[in-house]
Design a protein around this motif. Structure first.
Motif, PDB file in Angstrom:
ATOM      1  N   ARG A   1      11.046   4.980   9.451  1.00  0.00           N
ATOM      2  CA  ARG A   1      10.235   6.067  10.366  1.00  0.00           C
ATOM      3  C   ARG A   1       9.132   4.819  11.201  1.00  0.00           C
ATOM      4  O   ARG A   1       8.827   3.541  10.581  1.00  0.00           O
ATOM      5  CB  ARG A   1       9.405   6.907   9.967  1.00  0.00           C
ATOM      6  CG  ARG A   1      10.478   7.095   9.483  1.00  0.00           C
ATOM      7  CD  ARG A   1      10.004   8.463   8.817  1.00  0.00           C
ATOM      8  NE  ARG A   1       9.397  10.126   9.638  1.00  0.00           N
ATOM      9  CZ  ARG A   1       9.161  11.279   9.828  1.00  0.00           C
ATOM     10  NH1 ARG A   1       7.680  11.109   9.002  1.00  0.00           N
ATOM     11  NH2 ARG A   1       8.557  11.543  10.614  1.00  0.00           N
ATOM     12  N   SER A   2       9.981   4.540  12.520  1.00  0.00           N
ATOM     13  CA  SER A   2       9.155   3.736  13.641  1.00  0.00           C
ATOM     14  C   SER A   2       8.673   4.925  14.948  1.00  0.00           C
ATOM     15  O   SER A   2       9.518   5.786  15.421  1.00  0.00           O
ATOM     16  CB  SER A   2       9.856   3.325  14.341  1.00  0.00           C
ATOM     17  OG  SER A   2       9.224   2.085  14.910  1.00  0.00           O
ATOM     18  N   PHE A   3       6.662   4.237  15.155  1.00  0.00           N
ATOM     19  CA  PHE A   3       6.658   5.187  15.961  1.00  0.00           C
ATOM     20  C   PHE A   3       6.240   4.209  17.250  1.00  0.00           C
ATOM     21  O   PHE A   3       5.720   3.432  16.822  1.00  0.00           O
ATOM     22  CB  PHE A   3       4.870   5.941  15.271  1.00  0.00           C
ATOM     23  CG  PHE A   3       5.822   6.941  15.043  1.00  0.00           C
ATOM     24  CD1 PHE A   3       6.534   8.415  14.409  1.00  0.00           C
ATOM     25  CD2 PHE A   3       6.281   6.531  12.999  1.00  0.00           C
ATOM     26  CE1 PHE A   3       6.920   9.061  13.431  1.00  0.00           C
ATOM     27  CE2 PHE A   3       6.173   7.091  12.037  1.00  0.00           C
ATOM     28  CZ  PHE A   3       7.262   8.471  12.130  1.00  0.00           C
TER      29      PHE A   3
ATOM     30  N   ASP B   1       3.724   8.394  -9.499  1.00  0.00           N
ATOM     31  CA  ASP B   1       4.041   9.919  -8.983  1.00  0.00           C
ATOM     32  C   ASP B   1       4.155   8.920  -7.416  1.00  0.00           C
ATOM     33  O   ASP B   1       5.213   9.125  -6.752  1.00  0.00           O
ATOM     34  CB  ASP B   1       3.520  11.217  -8.991  1.00  0.00           C
ATOM     35  CG  ASP B   1       3.235  11.551 -10.325  1.00  0.00           C
ATOM     36  OD1 ASP B   1       4.494  11.776 -11.317  1.00  0.00           O
ATOM     37  OD2 ASP B   1       2.578  11.813 -10.675  1.00  0.00           O
ATOM     38  N   LEU B   2       3.183   8.338  -7.502  1.00  0.00           N
ATOM     39  CA  LEU B   2       3.159   8.032  -6.243  1.00  0.00           C
ATOM     40  C   LEU B   2       2.610   6.842  -5.778  1.00  0.00           C
ATOM     41  O   LEU B   2       1.288   6.035  -6.820  1.00  0.00           O
ATOM     42  CB  LEU B   2       3.044   8.990  -4.787  1.00  0.00           C
ATOM     43  CG  LEU B   2       2.978   9.960  -4.463  1.00  0.00           C
ATOM     44  CD1 LEU B   2       2.353  11.336  -5.978  1.00  0.00           C
ATOM     45  CD2 LEU B   2       2.467  10.485  -3.097  1.00  0.00           C
ATOM     46  N   VAL B   3       3.308   6.065  -4.933  1.00  0.00           N
ATOM     47  CA  VAL B   3       2.263   4.206  -4.416  1.00  0.00           C
ATOM     48  C   VAL B   3       1.931   4.441  -2.943  1.00  0.00           C
ATOM     49  O   VAL B   3       3.605   4.865  -1.849  1.00  0.00           O
ATOM     50  CB  VAL B   3       3.027   3.104  -5.196  1.00  0.00           C
ATOM     51  CG1 VAL B   3       2.707   2.474  -3.880  1.00  0.00           C
ATOM     52  CG2 VAL B   3       3.484   3.475  -6.610  1.00  0.00           C
ATOM     53  N   ILE B   4       1.184   3.961  -2.415  1.00  0.00           N
ATOM     54  CA  ILE B   4       1.048   3.380  -1.164  1.00  0.00           C
ATOM     55  C   ILE B   4       0.210   2.132  -1.183  1.00  0.00           C
ATOM     56  O   ILE B   4       0.132   2.040  -1.334  1.00  0.00           O
ATOM     57  CB  ILE B   4      -0.316   4.580  -0.009  1.00  0.00           C
ATOM     58  CG1 ILE B   4      -0.024   6.186  -0.671  1.00  0.00           C
ATOM     59  CG2 ILE B   4      -0.722   4.415   0.817  1.00  0.00           C
ATOM     60  CD1 ILE B   4      -0.956   7.145   0.138  1.00  0.00           C
ATOM     61  N   LEU B   5       1.333   1.927  -0.286  1.00  0.00           N
ATOM     62  CA  LEU B   5       1.211  -0.352  -0.377  1.00  0.00           C
ATOM     63  C   LEU B   5       1.669  -0.466   1.470  1.00  0.00           C
ATOM     64  O   LEU B   5       2.236   0.227   1.936  1.00  0.00           O
ATOM     65  CB  LEU B   5       2.291  -0.360  -1.353  1.00  0.00           C
ATOM     66  CG  LEU B   5       3.718  -0.687  -0.720  1.00  0.00           C
ATOM     67  CD1 LEU B   5       5.129  -1.822  -1.862  1.00  0.00           C
ATOM     68  CD2 LEU B   5       4.087   0.760  -0.985  1.00  0.00           C
TER      69      LEU B   5
ATOM     70  N   LEU C   1       7.731   5.737  -2.937  1.00  0.00           N
ATOM     71  CA  LEU C   1       6.541   4.880  -2.294  1.00  0.00           C
ATOM     72  C   LEU C   1       6.808   4.668  -0.554  1.00  0.00           C
ATOM     73  O   LEU C   1       7.987   5.336  -0.391  1.00  0.00           O
ATOM     74  CB  LEU C   1       7.447   3.775  -2.684  1.00  0.00           C
ATOM     75  CG  LEU C   1       7.702   3.418  -3.862  1.00  0.00           C
ATOM     76  CD1 LEU C   1       9.148   3.239  -5.087  1.00  0.00           C
ATOM     77  CD2 LEU C   1       6.590   1.631  -4.617  1.00  0.00           C
ATOM     78  N   TYR C   2       5.460   5.092  -0.181  1.00  0.00           N
ATOM     79  CA  TYR C   2       5.141   4.749   0.775  1.00  0.00           C
ATOM     80  C   TYR C   2       4.598   3.282   1.758  1.00  0.00           C
ATOM     81  O   TYR C   2       3.196   3.668   1.971  1.00  0.00           O
ATOM     82  CB  TYR C   2       4.040   6.187   1.349  1.00  0.00           C
ATOM     83  CG  TYR C   2       4.410   7.638   0.960  1.00  0.00           C
ATOM     84  CD1 TYR C   2       4.549   8.203   1.435  1.00  0.00           C
ATOM     85  CD2 TYR C   2       4.385   7.916  -0.776  1.00  0.00           C
ATOM     86  CE1 TYR C   2       5.424   9.639   1.064  1.00  0.00           C
ATOM     87  CE2 TYR C   2       4.534   9.128  -1.612  1.00  0.00           C
ATOM     88  CZ  TYR C   2       5.627   9.993  -0.639  1.00  0.00           C
ATOM     89  OH  TYR C   2       5.506  11.125  -0.528  1.00  0.00           O
TER      90      TYR C   2
ATOM     91  N   HIS D   1      13.627   6.071  -2.561  1.00  0.00           N
ATOM     92  CA  HIS D   1      12.780   6.376  -3.316  1.00  0.00           C
ATOM     93  C   HIS D   1      11.825   6.073  -1.959  1.00  0.00           C
ATOM     94  O   HIS D   1      10.618   6.554  -2.512  1.00  0.00           O
ATOM     95  CB  HIS D   1      12.492   6.557  -4.178  1.00  0.00           C
ATOM     96  CG  HIS D   1      12.354   5.756  -4.740  1.00  0.00           C
ATOM     97  ND1 HIS D   1      12.725   4.750  -4.951  1.00  0.00           N
ATOM     98  CD2 HIS D   1      10.976   5.689  -5.789  1.00  0.00           C
ATOM     99  CE1 HIS D   1      12.729   4.096  -5.581  1.00  0.00           C
ATOM    100  NE2 HIS D   1      11.102   3.693  -6.499  1.00  0.00           N
ATOM    101  N   CYS D   2      11.722   4.841  -1.298  1.00  0.00           N
ATOM    102  CA  CYS D   2      10.815   4.508   0.005  1.00  0.00           C
ATOM    103  C   CYS D   2      11.060   5.081   1.138  1.00  0.00           C
ATOM    104  O   CYS D   2      12.150   4.621   1.438  1.00  0.00           O
ATOM    105  CB  CYS D   2      10.922   2.692  -0.685  1.00  0.00           C
ATOM    106  SG  CYS D   2       9.374   2.352   0.386  1.00  0.00           S
ATOM    107  N   THR D   3       9.487   4.781   1.757  1.00  0.00           N
ATOM    108  CA  THR D   3       9.486   5.348   3.103  1.00  0.00           C
ATOM    109  C   THR D   3       9.553   3.819   3.931  1.00  0.00           C
ATOM    110  O   THR D   3       7.550   4.012   3.752  1.00  0.00           O
ATOM    111  CB  THR D   3       9.678   6.443   3.244  1.00  0.00           C
ATOM    112  OG1 THR D   3      10.517   7.780   3.590  1.00  0.00           O
ATOM    113  CG2 THR D   3       9.652   6.544   5.244  1.00  0.00           C
ATOM    114  N   LEU D   4       9.296   3.400   4.607  1.00  0.00           N
ATOM    115  CA  LEU D   4       8.902   2.240   5.446  1.00  0.00           C
ATOM    116  C   LEU D   4       8.618   3.364   6.919  1.00  0.00           C
ATOM    117  O   LEU D   4       9.469   3.506   7.400  1.00  0.00           O
ATOM    118  CB  LEU D   4       9.339   1.276   6.273  1.00  0.00           C
ATOM    119  CG  LEU D   4       9.183  -0.035   7.019  1.00  0.00           C
ATOM    120  CD1 LEU D   4       8.199  -0.521   6.136  1.00  0.00           C
ATOM    121  CD2 LEU D   4      10.123  -0.705   7.013  1.00  0.00           C
TER     122      LEU D   4
END
Length: 264
Positions: A20-22, A140-144, A211-212, A246-249
């Motif tokens: 996802r790019s902003f 459950d979740l990783v923010i990296l 993963l986020y 299961h990862c979003t960049l």
């Protein structure tokens, strides 16, 4: 490597990785926070306790602040971990990632538990103990984020292993990584940066349910180009995320090597 754009020009998949790019860092942080908060709420709806891993870096500050500002998250049911830590710094050294996360995250919400990674005085024992705590239940979740050399946590190219048998290990930091710590404002000189650290390994990170990966800024553009368009190899550790559905960049215009195509 396959790349497909969705109807939203700022969203596409590169192999199995959602990107996802902003246009701006602020928009990126807010939209990433929306997704992370939604993932947290969904996990909390399914189970009594949720376990999260946080990265400590200036690149994460905007997103983490935005997540903490979201409503309807029961932080008292969330156990927090962090993914890496320097070896050899004084206990109260401001560069310690545990202290950075405490200031930016852990002191700002009533977490159920914060499991700090404390390498000294026995890094080998600390790595083993932290791996055991991580293994008590699923993550459950990783923010990296991604380093300028493509690292994930402190898995720099010389030590990154996509099939690492360990969950937590001691590593030597490469020159590019140590220079990044200076450029990020943590240290005055490269010589002041510790040469070793403890890190969660790549397989340990990838076993999380979601993963986020939040990567703003022009300094990361070359790493993201290698990650998305280069070989799938430890020479760019973050390239392994292309295999992870299961990862979003999350990128901004400055970090996205395809920004001229996806956002103009």
């Amino acid at each position: 490597m396959q790349q497909a754009a969705s109807e939203d020009a700022g969203e596409r998949r590169v192999d199995r990785l959602k990107v996802r790019s902003f246009a701006t860092r602020e928009e990126m942080a807010q939209r990433a926070a929306d997704d992370i908060a939604a993932g947290l709420r969904a996990a909390l709806a399914k189970k009594q306790q949720v376990r999260m891993v946080f990265a400590a870096a200036p690149s994460q500050a905007d997103t983490l602040a935005a997540v903490l500002a979201r409503d309807n998250i029961d932080w008292a049911r969330v156990t927090a971990f962090h993914m890496d830590e320097y070896i050899g710094l004084p206990e109260r050294a401001p560069q310690r990632f545990a202290l950075w996360l405490d200031a930016h995250v852990f002191s700002r919400a009533p977490f159920r538990e914060v499991v700090a990674l404390r390498p000294d005085p026995d890094p080998i024992a600390a790595a083993s103990a932290y791996a055991a705590r991580l293994a008590e239940a699923e993550i459950d979740l990783v923010i990296l984020g991604v380093g300028v050399n493509g690292h994930l946590a402190f898995n720099d190219p010389p030590v990154a292993n996509f099939e690492d048998p360990q969950d937590v290990k001691i590593v030597e930091l490469d020159a590019v990584c140590r220079q990044q710590q200076v450029d990020d404002g943590g240290f005055a000189t490269v010589d002041a940066v510790p040469s070793s650290a403890i890190t969660l390994t790549i397989p340990r990170l990838l076993r999380a349910d979601a993963l986020y990966c939040v990567v703003p800024g022009a300094a990361k553009r070359a790493a993201i180009k290698a990650m998305l368009h280069g070989p799938l190899a430890p020479a760019c550790p973050a390239s392994i995320l292309r295999t992870q559905p299961h990862c979003t960049l999350y990128l901004d215009r400055e970090s996205d090597p395809d920004a001229s195509r996806t956002q103009d």
